[in-house]
Write a protein that holds these residues in place. Structure first.
Motif, PDB file in Angstrom:
ATOM      1  N   ILE A  44       0.837  -1.208   0.000  1.00  0.00           N
ATOM      2  CA  ILE A  44       0.000   0.000   0.000  1.00  0.00           C
ATOM      3  C   ILE A  44       0.867   1.252   0.000  1.00  0.00           C
ATOM      4  O   ILE A  44       0.614   2.191  -0.768  1.00  0.00           O
ATOM      5  CB  ILE A  44      -0.958  -0.016   1.215  1.00  0.00           C
ATOM      6  CG1 ILE A  44      -2.020  -1.102   1.019  1.00  0.00           C
ATOM      7  CG2 ILE A  44      -1.603   1.339   1.428  1.00  0.00           C
ATOM      8  CD1 ILE A  44      -2.851  -1.377   2.257  1.00  0.00           C
ATOM      9  N   ASN A  45       1.902   1.278   0.822  1.00  0.00           N
ATOM     10  CA  ASN A  45       2.804   2.442   0.865  1.00  0.00           C
ATOM     11  C   ASN A  45       3.507   2.651  -0.470  1.00  0.00           C
ATOM     12  O   ASN A  45       3.674   3.785  -0.927  1.00  0.00           O
ATOM     13  CB  ASN A  45       3.835   2.286   1.983  1.00  0.00           C
ATOM     14  CG  ASN A  45       3.209   2.431   3.355  1.00  0.00           C
ATOM     15  OD1 ASN A  45       2.151   3.039   3.500  1.00  0.00           O
ATOM     16  ND2 ASN A  45       3.844   1.848   4.355  1.00  0.00           N
ATOM     17  N   HIS A  46       3.920   1.564  -1.107  1.00  0.00           N
ATOM     18  CA  HIS A  46       4.572   1.679  -2.416  1.00  0.00           C
ATOM     19  C   HIS A  46       3.604   2.248  -3.453  1.00  0.00           C
ATOM     20  O   HIS A  46       3.971   3.125  -4.242  1.00  0.00           O
ATOM     21  CB  HIS A  46       5.083   0.307  -2.875  1.00  0.00           C
ATOM     22  CG  HIS A  46       5.634   0.324  -4.256  1.00  0.00           C
ATOM     23  ND1 HIS A  46       6.863   0.861  -4.554  1.00  0.00           N
ATOM     24  CD2 HIS A  46       5.110  -0.110  -5.439  1.00  0.00           C
ATOM     25  CE1 HIS A  46       7.073   0.746  -5.858  1.00  0.00           C
ATOM     26  NE2 HIS A  46       6.029   0.166  -6.410  1.00  0.00           N
ATOM     27  N   CYS A  47       2.369   1.763  -3.451  1.00  0.00           N
ATOM     28  CA  CYS A  47       1.387   2.249  -4.424  1.00  0.00           C
ATOM     29  C   CYS A  47       1.033   3.711  -4.186  1.00  0.00           C
ATOM     30  O   CYS A  47       0.781   4.455  -5.140  1.00  0.00           O
ATOM     31  CB  CYS A  47       0.125   1.390  -4.369  1.00  0.00           C
ATOM     32  SG  CYS A  47       0.376  -0.282  -4.987  1.00  0.00           S
ATOM     33  N   ARG A  48       1.024   4.135  -2.945  1.00  0.00           N
ATOM     34  CA  ARG A  48       0.716   5.536  -2.644  1.00  0.00           C
ATOM     35  C   ARG A  48       1.865   6.478  -2.976  1.00  0.00           C
ATOM     36  O   ARG A  48       1.651   7.636  -3.304  1.00  0.00           O
ATOM     37  CB  ARG A  48       0.353   5.689  -1.171  1.00  0.00           C
ATOM     38  CG  ARG A  48      -1.013   5.150  -0.842  1.00  0.00           C
ATOM     39  CD  ARG A  48      -1.360   5.401   0.588  1.00  0.00           C
ATOM     40  NE  ARG A  48      -2.708   4.914   0.871  1.00  0.00           N
ATOM     41  CZ  ARG A  48      -3.175   4.713   2.073  1.00  0.00           C
ATOM     42  NH1 ARG A  48      -2.415   4.972   3.133  1.00  0.00           N
ATOM     43  NH2 ARG A  48      -4.400   4.265   2.251  1.00  0.00           N
ATOM     44  N   SER A  49       3.086   6.000  -2.885  1.00  0.00           N
ATOM     45  CA  SER A  49       4.237   6.883  -3.086  1.00  0.00           C
ATOM     46  C   SER A  49       4.803   6.842  -4.501  1.00  0.00           C
ATOM     47  O   SER A  49       5.588   7.701  -4.870  1.00  0.00           O
ATOM     48  CB  SER A  49       5.350   6.518  -2.096  1.00  0.00           C
ATOM     49  OG  SER A  49       5.830   5.214  -2.368  1.00  0.00           O
ATOM     50  N   THR A  50       4.424   5.866  -5.305  1.00  0.00           N
ATOM     51  CA  THR A  50       4.963   5.733  -6.657  1.00  0.00           C
ATOM     52  C   THR A  50       3.924   6.195  -7.664  1.00  0.00           C
ATOM     53  O   THR A  50       2.817   5.668  -7.702  1.00  0.00           O
ATOM     54  CB  THR A  50       5.344   4.259  -6.944  1.00  0.00           C
ATOM     55  OG1 THR A  50       6.236   3.818  -5.935  1.00  0.00           O
ATOM     56  CG2 THR A  50       5.978   4.124  -8.306  1.00  0.00           C
ATOM     57  N   LYS A  51       4.288   7.187  -8.457  1.00  0.00           N
ATOM     58  CA  LYS A  51       3.363   7.685  -9.483  1.00  0.00           C
ATOM     59  C   LYS A  51       3.263   6.683 -10.619  1.00  0.00           C
ATOM     60  O   LYS A  51       4.267   6.162 -11.088  1.00  0.00           O
ATOM     61  CB  LYS A  51       3.852   9.020 -10.041  1.00  0.00           C
ATOM     62  CG  LYS A  51       3.731  10.156  -9.067  1.00  0.00           C
ATOM     63  CD  LYS A  51       4.103  11.465  -9.726  1.00  0.00           C
ATOM     64  CE  LYS A  51       3.913  12.616  -8.773  1.00  0.00           C
ATOM     65  NZ  LYS A  51       4.192  13.898  -9.404  1.00  0.00           N
ATOM     66  N   ASP A  52       2.048   6.423 -11.040  1.00  0.00           N
ATOM     67  CA  ASP A  52       1.798   5.509 -12.145  1.00  0.00           C
ATOM     68  C   ASP A  52       1.365   6.327 -13.358  1.00  0.00           C
ATOM     69  O   ASP A  52       0.296   6.943 -13.339  1.00  0.00           O
ATOM     70  CB  ASP A  52       0.704   4.507 -11.768  1.00  0.00           C
ATOM     71  CG  ASP A  52       0.537   3.406 -12.796  1.00  0.00           C
ATOM     72  OD1 ASP A  52       1.149   3.496 -13.876  1.00  0.00           O
ATOM     73  OD2 ASP A  52      -0.207   2.461 -12.525  1.00  0.00           O
ATOM     74  N   PRO A  53       2.163   6.359 -14.421  1.00  0.00           N
ATOM     75  CA  PRO A  53       1.807   7.179 -15.582  1.00  0.00           C
ATOM     76  C   PRO A  53       0.567   6.672 -16.313  1.00  0.00           C
ATOM     77  O   PRO A  53      -0.006   7.386 -17.123  1.00  0.00           O
ATOM     78  CB  PRO A  53       3.047   7.103 -16.479  1.00  0.00           C
ATOM     79  CG  PRO A  53       3.755   5.882 -16.043  1.00  0.00           C
ATOM     80  CD  PRO A  53       3.444   5.701 -14.590  1.00  0.00           C
ATOM     81  N   LEU A  54       0.139   5.460 -16.021  1.00  0.00           N
ATOM     82  CA  LEU A  54      -1.047   4.923 -16.690  1.00  0.00           C
ATOM     83  C   LEU A  54      -2.338   5.329 -15.987  1.00  0.00           C
ATOM     84  O   LEU A  54      -3.429   4.998 -16.462  1.00  0.00           O
ATOM     85  CB  LEU A  54      -0.951   3.405 -16.790  1.00  0.00           C
ATOM     86  CG  LEU A  54       0.240   2.893 -17.607  1.00  0.00           C
ATOM     87  CD1 LEU A  54       0.281   1.379 -17.584  1.00  0.00           C
ATOM     88  CD2 LEU A  54       0.164   3.397 -19.032  1.00  0.00           C
ATOM     89  N   ILE A  55      -2.251   6.036 -14.863  1.00  0.00           N
ATOM     90  CA  ILE A  55      -3.441   6.499 -14.141  1.00  0.00           C
ATOM     91  C   ILE A  55      -3.343   8.015 -13.961  1.00  0.00           C
ATOM     92  O   ILE A  55      -3.141   8.516 -12.857  1.00  0.00           O
ATOM     93  CB  ILE A  55      -3.577   5.802 -12.769  1.00  0.00           C
ATOM     94  CG1 ILE A  55      -3.437   4.302 -12.913  1.00  0.00           C
ATOM     95  CG2 ILE A  55      -4.932   6.130 -12.141  1.00  0.00           C
ATOM     96  CD1 ILE A  55      -3.449   3.560 -11.607  1.00  0.00           C
ATOM     97  N   TRP A  59      -3.008  10.761 -10.490  1.00  0.00           N
ATOM     98  CA  TRP A  59      -1.745  11.472 -10.241  1.00  0.00           C
ATOM     99  C   TRP A  59      -1.622  12.767 -11.038  1.00  0.00           C
ATOM    100  O   TRP A  59      -0.684  13.524 -10.823  1.00  0.00           O
ATOM    101  CB  TRP A  59      -0.549  10.575 -10.598  1.00  0.00           C
ATOM    102  CG  TRP A  59      -0.458   9.397  -9.703  1.00  0.00           C
ATOM    103  CD1 TRP A  59      -0.820   8.119  -9.993  1.00  0.00           C
ATOM    104  CD2 TRP A  59       0.006   9.362  -8.359  1.00  0.00           C
ATOM    105  NE1 TRP A  59      -0.609   7.305  -8.928  1.00  0.00           N
ATOM    106  CE2 TRP A  59      -0.090   8.042  -7.900  1.00  0.00           C
ATOM    107  CE3 TRP A  59       0.494  10.323  -7.496  1.00  0.00           C
ATOM    108  CZ2 TRP A  59       0.271   7.658  -6.619  1.00  0.00           C
ATOM    109  CZ3 TRP A  59       0.861   9.938  -6.217  1.00  0.00           C
ATOM    110  CH2 TRP A  59       0.753   8.623  -5.791  1.00  0.00           C
ATOM    111  N   GLY A  60      -2.515  12.997 -11.978  1.00  0.00           N
ATOM    112  CA  GLY A  60      -2.397  14.174 -12.825  1.00  0.00           C
ATOM    113  C   GLY A  60      -1.453  13.872 -13.982  1.00  0.00           C
ATOM    114  O   GLY A  60      -0.741  12.867 -13.982  1.00  0.00           O
ATOM    115  N   PRO A  61      -1.456  14.733 -14.990  1.00  0.00           N
ATOM    116  CA  PRO A  61      -0.579  14.479 -16.139  1.00  0.00           C
ATOM    117  C   PRO A  61       0.891  14.592 -15.748  1.00  0.00           C
ATOM    118  O   PRO A  61       1.283  15.454 -14.966  1.00  0.00           O
ATOM    119  CB  PRO A  61      -0.980  15.566 -17.140  1.00  0.00           C
ATOM    120  CG  PRO A  61      -1.612  16.634 -16.317  1.00  0.00           C
ATOM    121  CD  PRO A  61      -2.230  15.957 -15.125  1.00  0.00           C
ATOM    122  N   LEU A  62       1.681  13.708 -16.287  1.00  0.00           N
ATOM    123  CA  LEU A  62       3.118  13.727 -16.022  1.00  0.00           C
ATOM    124  C   LEU A  62       3.823  14.576 -17.067  1.00  0.00           C
ATOM    125  O   LEU A  62       3.382  14.687 -18.210  1.00  0.00           O
ATOM    126  CB  LEU A  62       3.685  12.304 -16.065  1.00  0.00           C
ATOM    127  CG  LEU A  62       3.194  11.345 -14.997  1.00  0.00           C
ATOM    128  CD1 LEU A  62       3.772   9.958 -15.255  1.00  0.00           C
ATOM    129  CD2 LEU A  62       3.614  11.823 -13.627  1.00  0.00           C
TER     130      LEU A  62
END
Length: 82
Positions: A44-55, A59-62
């Motif tokens: 859970i911590n990894h998913c919250r702290s790592t931006k996923d460019p596919l979502i 996370w907003g546009p990269l």
């Protein structure tokens, strides 16, 4: 006498297989373990702290430099010599 020798080799073979199986089980038992709750929290911590460019909705546009899936731009002319 050959049947007795054959039985002895079969018993040795079975013993060797059991010893190998026992060794593998001991190695498995010695492997470090992590509780499921700790592993879940780490995930859970990894998913919250790592931006996923596919979502991008989350996370907003990269920016182009951050997006690993952005097309690579080639600079100017090719480096071929004629």
């Amino acid at each position: 006498m050959s049947s007795r020798a054959n039985k002895a080799t079969m018993h040795e073979l079975k013993l060797r297989r059991l010893m190998e199986h026992n060794h593998r089980l001991r190695e498995e038992l010695a492997r470090p373990r992590v509780m499921v709750s700790v592993a879940s929290l780490n995930l859970i911590n990894h998913c919250r702290s790592t931006k996923d460019p596919l979502i991008p909705s989350l996370w907003g546009p990269l920016q182009k430099g951050e997006d690993p899936y952005a097309p690579v731009e080639q600079a100017g002319c090719c480096s071929c010599e004629s």
